[in-house]
Design an enzyme around this catalytic site. Structure first.
Site, PDB file in Angstrom:
ATOM      1  CB  THR A 175      -2.609   2.130   3.900  1.00  0.00           C
ATOM      2  OG1 THR A 175      -4.172   2.235   4.026  1.00  0.00           O
ATOM      3  CG2 THR A 175      -1.960   1.675   5.290  1.00  0.00           C
ATOM      4  CB  SER A 176       1.445   1.875   0.703  1.00  0.00           C
ATOM      5  OG  SER A 176       1.243   0.603   1.233  1.00  0.00           O
ATOM      6  CE1 TYR A 224      -9.544   8.736  17.780  1.00  0.00           C
ATOM      7  CE2 TYR A 224     -11.099  10.421  17.270  1.00  0.00           C
ATOM      8  CZ  TYR A 224     -10.366   9.946  18.143  1.00  0.00           C
ATOM      9  OH  TYR A 224     -10.423  10.458  19.206  1.00  0.00           O
ATOM     10  CE1 TYR A 278      -7.615  -0.379   2.041  1.00  0.00           C
ATOM     11  CE2 TYR A 278      -6.873   1.778   1.855  1.00  0.00           C
ATOM     12  CZ  TYR A 278      -6.552   0.622   2.259  1.00  0.00           C
ATOM     13  OH  TYR A 278      -5.376   0.260   2.862  1.00  0.00           O
ATOM     14  NE  ARG A 328      -2.969   1.396   9.378  1.00  0.00           N
ATOM     15  CZ  ARG A 328      -1.793   1.563   8.754  1.00  0.00           C
ATOM     16  NH1 ARG A 328      -0.940   0.388   8.393  1.00  0.00           N
ATOM     17  NH2 ARG A 328      -1.244   2.606   8.769  1.00  0.00           N
ATOM     18  CE  LYS A 357      -5.487  -2.266  -0.448  1.00  0.00           C
ATOM     19  NZ  LYS A 357      -4.424  -1.158  -0.195  1.00  0.00           N
ATOM     20  CB  ILE A 366      -4.440  -2.500  -3.986  1.00  0.00           C
ATOM     21  CG1 ILE A 366      -5.455  -2.461  -5.223  1.00  0.00           C
ATOM     22  CG2 ILE A 366      -3.722  -1.175  -3.902  1.00  0.00           C
ATOM     23  CD1 ILE A 366      -6.477  -1.454  -4.930  1.00  0.00           C
TER      24      ILE A 366
END
Length: 307
Positions: free
Chosen positions: A52-53, A115, A141, A146, A170, A212
């Protein structure tokens, strides 16, 4: 290396490094390599990219492969390397995960598709197909805020049982009851990583494998110290660091990650503070707040260094 050995090696503070861009939004790979060096020098126990980052949804598949390959070479075996290989597109996720294996990554971090909101059986099929396509460790993850869908405990437990190389998850899930039940159902040997900053310490307390945390982009030494203190048996130190980091954690999530982190790294002189559209830097008001919080933590800022 066996998957059990991987469970033991893939522990600690794994930094989800941002993807630096030039002013024209092209990849800034030299700065990226410097960031990875800085992370390792400051005690991060592992490196992850294109999570994501790392703004993966703003990168082409070819750019993601370039970022992954650049990171793998920069890490050079000093710490474990676990790139993010998930995608909303199943075939892209397969391609990226296979590429991670081919380049010698220590594992792959695979996000819940975002999505399109697949049901739990569809999620099981997606992850099992990916896990069956490689023989490197897979870390699921789960970030429902999100992706708009939660990877449920029962689905995680099925995947852990049916896929020996799915070694952990995660959890960027604020539901602490959920993460407790993950370890109960998937097994307490299952590697649980916190992706929620305020749960990094609490997840260690229930048997987590580490974290993380996006905050490690800005303060890698401090974020790693939470894990170091806990594993050394210094509970008081781990608790103190947990509360000490709260102000920084809070300000870095007042806008969508990684915008505040990139703004902070720009102030620190580590990167050019550029995000790809549709992302943008935080408001001037929030940037002023970020700057003040960095000063509160004694973090050196670029304009002060050059003064």
């Amino acid at each position: 290396m066996s998957f059990e050995e991987a469970r033991l090696r893939l522990r600690g503070s794994m930094a989800p490094v941002v993807t630096p861009f030039n002013e024209d939004e092209s990849l800034d790979l030299e700065t990226f390599k410097s960031l990875i060096d800085w992370q390792i020098e400051n005690g991060s126990h592992g490196i992850s990219v294109t999570g994501t980052s790392g703004e993966p949804s703003s990168l082409t598949v070819e750019e993601r492969l370039t970022v992954m390959e650049t990171a793998k070479k920069a890490v050079a075996g000093r710490v474990p390397f676990v790139p993010g290989t998930g995608s909303v597109n199943h075939n892209e996720a397969l391609k990226l995960t296979k590429a991670a294996q081919e380049m010698g990554a220590d594992g792959a971090l695979v996000i819940v598709p975002y999505y399109n909101r697949p049901n739990q059986q569809a999620l099981y099929n997606h992850f099992k197909t990916i896990a069956d396509s490689v023989d490197i460790p897979i870390i699921l993850y789960n970030i429902p805020g999100r992706t708009a869908v939660n990877l449920e405990v029962q689905t995680i437990a099925r995947l852990a049982e049916d896929c020996p190389n799915i070694i952990g998850i995660k959890e960027s899930n604020k539901d602490f009851e959920h993460v407790n039940r993950v370890l109960l159902r998937a097994g307490r040997h299952f590697n649980l990583y916190s992706g929620i900053e305020l749960l990094c310490y609490p997840m260690l307390a229930i048997g987590g494998a580490g974290h993380i945390s996006a905050t490690s982009n800005v303060a890698p030494k401090q974020v790693a110290e939470i894990y170091n203190a806990w594993t050394a048996g210094d509970v008081q130190r781990a608790q103190d660091m947990h509360f000490e980091m709260m102000e920084l954690n809070d300000v870095l999530f007042k806008d969508t990650n990684p915008a505040p982190a990139k703004a902070a790294l720009g102030m620190m002189g580590k990167i050019k503070p550029v995000l790809r559209k549709p992302m943008a830097l935080p408001s001037e008001e929030l940037q002023k707040e970020i700057r003040q919080v960095l000063k509160n933590y004694g973090i050196s800022l670029k304009d002060e260094i050059n003064a």
